[in-house]
Write an enzyme that holds these catalytic residues in place. Structure first.
Site, mmCIF file in Angstrom:
data_model
loop_
_atom_site.group_PDB
_atom_site.id
_atom_site.type_symbol
_atom_site.label_atom_id
_atom_site.label_comp_id
_atom_site.label_asym_id
_atom_site.label_seq_id
_atom_site.Cartn_x
_atom_site.Cartn_y
_atom_site.Cartn_z
ATOM 1 N N CYS A 52 -61.682 -47.522 -78.678
ATOM 2 C CA CYS A 52 -60.250 -47.448 -78.412
ATOM 3 C C CYS A 52 -59.747 -48.811 -77.931
ATOM 4 C CB CYS A 52 -59.959 -46.380 -77.353
ATOM 5 S SG CYS A 52 -58.184 -46.150 -77.044
ATOM 6 N N ASP A 54 -57.786 -49.264 -75.616
ATOM 7 C CA ASP A 54 -57.542 -49.156 -74.173
ATOM 8 C C ASP A 54 -58.160 -50.333 -73.406
ATOM 9 O OD1 ASP A 54 -57.845 -48.277 -71.344
ATOM 10 O OD2 ASP A 54 -57.071 -46.378 -72.116
ATOM 11 N N ARG A 56 -59.135 -50.621 -70.553
ATOM 12 C CA ARG A 56 -60.190 -50.288 -69.583
ATOM 13 C C ARG A 56 -61.555 -50.121 -70.238
ATOM 14 N NH1 ARG A 56 -57.034 -45.099 -67.579
ATOM 15 N NH2 ARG A 56 -56.938 -44.986 -69.850
ATOM 16 N N HIS A 108 -63.311 -42.454 -75.122
ATOM 17 C CA HIS A 108 -63.327 -42.467 -73.656
ATOM 18 C C HIS A 108 -62.496 -41.306 -73.125
ATOM 19 C CE1 HIS A 108 -59.209 -44.183 -72.896
ATOM 20 N NE2 HIS A 108 -59.347 -44.506 -74.168
ATOM 21 N N CYS A 111 -58.161 -40.712 -72.606
ATOM 22 C CA CYS A 111 -57.525 -41.496 -73.672
ATOM 23 C C CYS A 111 -56.050 -41.062 -73.833
ATOM 24 C CB CYS A 111 -58.270 -41.310 -74.980
ATOM 25 S SG CYS A 111 -57.610 -42.299 -76.329
#
Ligand code: CO
Length: 222
Positions: A52, A54, A56, A108, A111
């Protein structure tokens, strides 16, 4: 409307990022003076990561890998779509040119893309992209409804999305062709928890066309 010159100077230069970069490159060179020179000549990563976007979930950092060790493709909600030339091209390059041994699909928990689908929210253009996750949701709606509360359904949909994308990787012509010519290639399904920084193996690893159906069924059952 503010004139263009009203934009703070640092917005144009991002000096702190260049300072960070200098410090980082210096640290690497201190450990291995020829590190960057060696990287110039070749990259031989063994892993292809599909994750992803993302912020993080930075692939190299969470796996402790250095530049040159992992080929990476990231998009919103780690989707592998059969009409996405971007992802499929990266997959083909990784398998046919770099000859990676492992394709890792890593989702993750938490999400945002998956949550948007679960709650039926609208975000705009990205909704088109998230239709792929919506298909995952529709396919497993009975299992998700059976979980009762939204937190468990959210976690499970994040996992099921990984499982479906692993299946999509395995069905891609690039991967099918690699297996048929005997090239060793394992496709893995993992999930990462932002809350503790740890990766979990979803127990889904496919190394041949024959393994896909039983491995997929077992993973979906959970
Ligand atoms: Co995400």
């Amino acid at each position: 409307m503010a004139p263009w010159f009203a934009i703070p100077f640092d917005m144009r230069e991002l000096r702190h990022l260049f300072a960070n970069n200098h410090a980082w490159a210096g640290k690497i060179r201190a450990e291995d003076p020829e590190f960057f020179e060696k990287l110039c000549h070749q990259q031989v990563p063994h892993y292809f990561w599909i994750g992803c976007s993302d912020s993080r979930v930075p692939a190299n950092q969470i796996t402790g890998l250095l530049p040159g060790e992992m080929f990476v493709h990231r998009n919103v909600a780690n989707v592998v779509a059969s009409a996405d030339l971007n992802c499929l091209s990266a997959l083909q390059f990784a398998v046919d040119v770099l000859k990676v041994r492992h394709v890792i699909v890593c989702g993750h928990y938490g999400c945002s893309g998956v949550r948007t689908v679960l709650r039926g929210e609208r975000l705009g253009l990205v909704d088109h992209w998230l239709r792929h996750v919506q298909e995952v949701h529709a396919r497993h709606s009975a299992q998700l409804a059976g979980l009762g509360d939204e937190t468990r359904a959210f976690d499970r949909l994040c996992e099921l999305n990984v499982i479906e994308q692993v299946s999509n990787v395995c069905k891609a012509a690039t991967v099918q062709d690699a297996w048929s010519r005997g090239q060793p290639l394992a496709v893995h399904g993992w999930i990462y928890a932002v809350s503790d920084g740890l990766l979990r193996d979803l127990g889904l690893c496919v190394t041949s066309p024959q393994e896909l159906a039983p491995a997929y069924q077992a993973a979906v059952k959970g």
